[in-house]
Design an enzyme around this catalytic site. Structure first.
Site, PDB file in Angstrom:
ATOM      1  N   HIS A 215      30.704  -0.124 -89.883  1.00 50.89           N
ATOM      2  CA  HIS A 215      30.573  -1.400 -90.592  1.00 50.89           C
ATOM      3  C   HIS A 215      31.789  -1.708 -91.456  1.00 50.89           C
ATOM      4  CE1 HIS A 215      28.144  -4.847 -91.759  1.00 50.89           C
ATOM      5  NE2 HIS A 215      28.689  -4.728 -92.953  1.00 50.89           N
ATOM      6  N   TYR A 219      35.081  -5.100 -92.394  1.00 47.93           N
ATOM      7  CA  TYR A 219      35.729  -5.614 -93.599  1.00 47.93           C
ATOM      8  C   TYR A 219      37.231  -5.360 -93.581  1.00 47.93           C
ATOM      9  CZ  TYR A 219      31.129  -6.696 -95.181  1.00 47.93           C
ATOM     10  OH  TYR A 219      29.877  -7.251 -95.252  1.00 47.93           O
ATOM     11  N   HIS A 366      25.791 -12.654 -83.624  1.00 46.46           N
ATOM     12  CA  HIS A 366      26.152 -12.384 -85.024  1.00 46.46           C
ATOM     13  C   HIS A 366      27.564 -11.828 -85.123  1.00 46.46           C
ATOM     14  CE1 HIS A 366      26.286 -10.425 -88.933  1.00 46.46           C
ATOM     15  NE2 HIS A 366      26.411  -9.258 -88.344  1.00 46.46           N
ATOM     16  N   PHE A 367      27.868 -10.840 -84.292  1.00 40.27           N
ATOM     17  CA  PHE A 367      29.181 -10.204 -84.355  1.00 40.27           C
ATOM     18  C   PHE A 367      30.301 -11.182 -84.011  1.00 40.27           C
ATOM     19  CE2 PHE A 367      32.584  -7.923 -82.096  1.00 40.27           C
ATOM     20  CZ  PHE A 367      33.042  -7.124 -83.132  1.00 40.27           C
ATOM     21  N   HIS A 368      30.085 -11.982 -82.966  1.00 42.88           N
ATOM     22  CA  HIS A 368      31.132 -12.908 -82.554  1.00 42.88           C
ATOM     23  C   HIS A 368      31.344 -14.014 -83.590  1.00 42.88           C
ATOM     24  CE1 HIS A 368      30.986 -10.915 -78.654  1.00 42.88           C
ATOM     25  NE2 HIS A 368      32.092 -11.556 -78.336  1.00 42.88           N
ATOM     26  N   ARG A 429      21.536  -6.935 -74.195  1.00 47.31           N
ATOM     27  CA  ARG A 429      22.988  -6.915 -74.049  1.00 47.31           C
ATOM     28  C   ARG A 429      23.404  -5.640 -73.341  1.00 47.31           C
ATOM     29  NH1 ARG A 429      25.728  -4.749 -79.238  1.00 47.31           N
ATOM     30  NH2 ARG A 429      24.083  -3.599 -80.327  1.00 47.31           N
ATOM     31  N   ARG A 430      24.713  -5.491 -73.152  1.00 45.86           N
ATOM     32  CA  ARG A 430      25.268  -4.303 -72.501  1.00 45.86           C
ATOM     33  C   ARG A 430      24.740  -4.118 -71.082  1.00 45.86           C
ATOM     34  NH1 ARG A 430      24.428  -0.535 -77.853  1.00 45.86           N
ATOM     35  NH2 ARG A 430      26.359  -1.077 -78.914  1.00 45.86           N
TER      36      ARG A 430
END
Length: 538
Positions: A215, A219, A366-368, A429-430
């Site tokens: 995580h 950042y 969310h990640f994208h 996913r994946r």
């Protein structure tokens, strides 16, 4: 700039070349997963593409861009030459060697592990060794940033370090901390297994060590965008930074809060108890604090600029802002995507809701939105802002720059909003493809096609980015003299020692990491749990 122009440009061109390749691969992946390309390619080719896409975006684009941007900040914010430039070149070529070593096994089909480090999936040892070399290059960069700041402080006793450099060093310190987890996993578990030196891997321990990095690395990617928010956006908007101290506090909170929370990615893993997971939920909630501080501070800074430009009334200042300037426009668009992506992250934070969306397209969306959206669009804006200073040329027109930014947010929203919906419908996913003959899965098809349309828009934007930078190099030579970094409403004469040094905060990080990771890791080291499942490496 005094002595680092070529070094910065070399890093940026490598970063954006990888970005363009990753954009092509990402679009191809959405095509083959859609009903339109369901019979194209093989699962092996798909996962090879996903690995290359992830490595290019998450490791090459980010690491090279952040290093190049750090060198730029060290020279311009501190107004002095870059110390150890030769070491910067060494770090660059070590990282290039690492990229080549990682890419070759990927292209040979020997590293289709989705750019993550989750045993029992194992790749060629050269893949892992190559990525370790990229990290080693970034460690040299971290050392150079710390040396540059210490030299400036020695020559300017008692003065606050310029905010842009303060944040850059905070990022370097965080990166040194967070890479420790994945370094231990690779050097003592994954690489020995891939070399055949050991026959088993404790999967629970490996995943825990990787979560140490998993995580906080986000950042590491995000902080350059926040540096632009605090130090470049208010100046580009024609105003001042609302609070310099708030910015320093934000970067310290990123350092403190982001490191111990990676285990929230293991909410559904059986290796950890509910008490450990509850601590992770609390720590994850804390991570939202520096983002909320940033939204408040930058909004206040933009309001100052808007009212200085004649904005009246409660919201009249918004229309008065110079939205035609790429840095200002990118900030507004980044905040929109940060809102959608941050909301998705809050859903992931809750244990019950995480169980519902875990390993679905919701997480991908969310990640994208956070990385591909908010982070990457600010990388574009930073490049558009500092590139003229590196080459002594000015953009002939900002219209293509604005078009490229608008295409990026449109494509990102069109691509990710269907992913959110499909995630709620349980789309996993994946996987390489879907059986659209199944009546349930058939209903996903139209939404997947919509996402593919978003991917095509994103690819168009990526190509336009490279075109804009190429055209800039062909523009007439022109000295760029406009100021870059914002002044604060109340410029700090002296700041509290705690806000101008990282010693105390590193100690606090250590304590928090011992709380968050000490017991879970010790549990595996002392006596591997049966739930951890020690897998034989294949």
């Amino acid at each position: 700039m005094r002595n680092a122009e070529r070094l910065c440009l070399a890093h940026f061109w490598v970063a954006f070349a990888a970005f363009l390749v990753a954009s092509v691969l990402g679009t191809w992946q959405m095509w083959v997963r859609s009903p339109l390309g369901a019979n194209v390619g093989t699962p092996g080719q798909y996962f090879m593409s996903v690995t290359a896409h992830g490595v290019a975006m998450a490791y090459v684009l980010t690491t090279f861009f952040i290093m190049g941007f750090g060198y730029f900040v060290a020279v311009t914010a501190l107004a002095r030459t870059l110390p150890g430039k030769l070491w910067g070149l060494v770090a660059f070529w070590i990282s290039i060697l690492g990229v080549v070593m990682a890419v070759i096994p990927i292209l040979m089909g020997q590293a289709s592990v989705l750019f993550t480090f989750y045993p029992p999936l194992t790749a060629s040892p050269w893949f892992y060794i190559g990525l370790v070399l990229v990290v080693v290059g970034s460690w040299i960069w971290c050392a150079l940033m710390i040396v540059a700041m210490r030299a400036w402080k020695r020559d300017n006793p008692g003065l606050p370090v310029p905010l842009a450099m303060f944040a850059t060093v905070a990022n370097a310190v965080m990166w040194l901390w967070t890479t420790a987890g994945v370094a231990v996993e690779l050097l003592f578990q994954v690489i020995p297994a891939s070399l055949g030196l050991v026959q088993t891997i404790d999967v629970g321990l490996a995943r825990t060590l990787f979560s140490w990095t998993l995580h906080a690395i986000v950042y590491f990617w995000l902080i350059p965008a926040y540096i632009a928010f605090y130090t470049m956006v208010p100046r580009a908007a024609g105003g001042r930074l609302y609070s310099d101290t708030m910015g320093r506090l934000t970067f310290i909170l990123f350092l403190v809060y982001s490191l111990p929370v990676g285990m929230h990615h293991l909410m559904m893993d059986p290796e950890h108890g509910n008490g450990t997971k509850f601590i992770q939920v609390l720590l994850t909630a804390f991570v939202s604090v520096p983002t909320l501080l940033t939204i408040f501070t930058i909004t206040a800074s933009l309001e100052i600029a808007g009212r200085l430009r004649g904005g009246r009334g409660l919201f009249g200042w918004i229309a008065a802002l110079p939205w035609e300037r790429p840095m200002v426009l990118a900030t507004g668009l980044a905040f929109i995507m940060l809102g959608f992506g941050g909301f998705g992250g809050l859903i992931n934070m809750g244990y019950g809701m995480n169980a519902m969306v875990h390993n679905t397209s919701w997480v991908t969306a969310h990640f994208h939105l956070i990385f591909g959206g908010s982070v990457v669009i600010m990388y574009f804006a930073i490049a558009y802002e500092i590139w003229p200073r590196l080459i002594g040329r000015e953009h002939a027109s900002c219209a293509p720059l604005r078009l490229q930014l608008w295409l990026w947010i449109i494509g990102m929203m069109v691509m990710t909003l269907p992913w959110h919906w499909l995630g709620l419908q349980g789309q996993w996913r994946r996987v390489a493809n879907f059986n659209y003959a199944d009546p349930i899965i058939a209903g996903w098809g139209p939404w997947v096609i919509v996402s593919l349309a978003g991917g095509l828009i994103l690819l168009t934007s990526a190509i336009l980015l490279i075109r804009n930078l190429y055209v800039l190099h062909r523009s007439p030579a022109l000295a760029v003299a406009r100021p870059l970094y914002a002044l604060a409403v109340h410029p700090p004469q002296r700041v509290p020692a705690a806000l101008n040094s990282f010693g105390l905060w590193n100690l606090l990080v250590l304590v928090l990491m011992l709380v968050a990771y000490g017991y879970p890791i010790a549990q595996f080291v002392i006596e591997p749990s049966p739930a951890a499942v020690v897998h034989r490496v294949r």
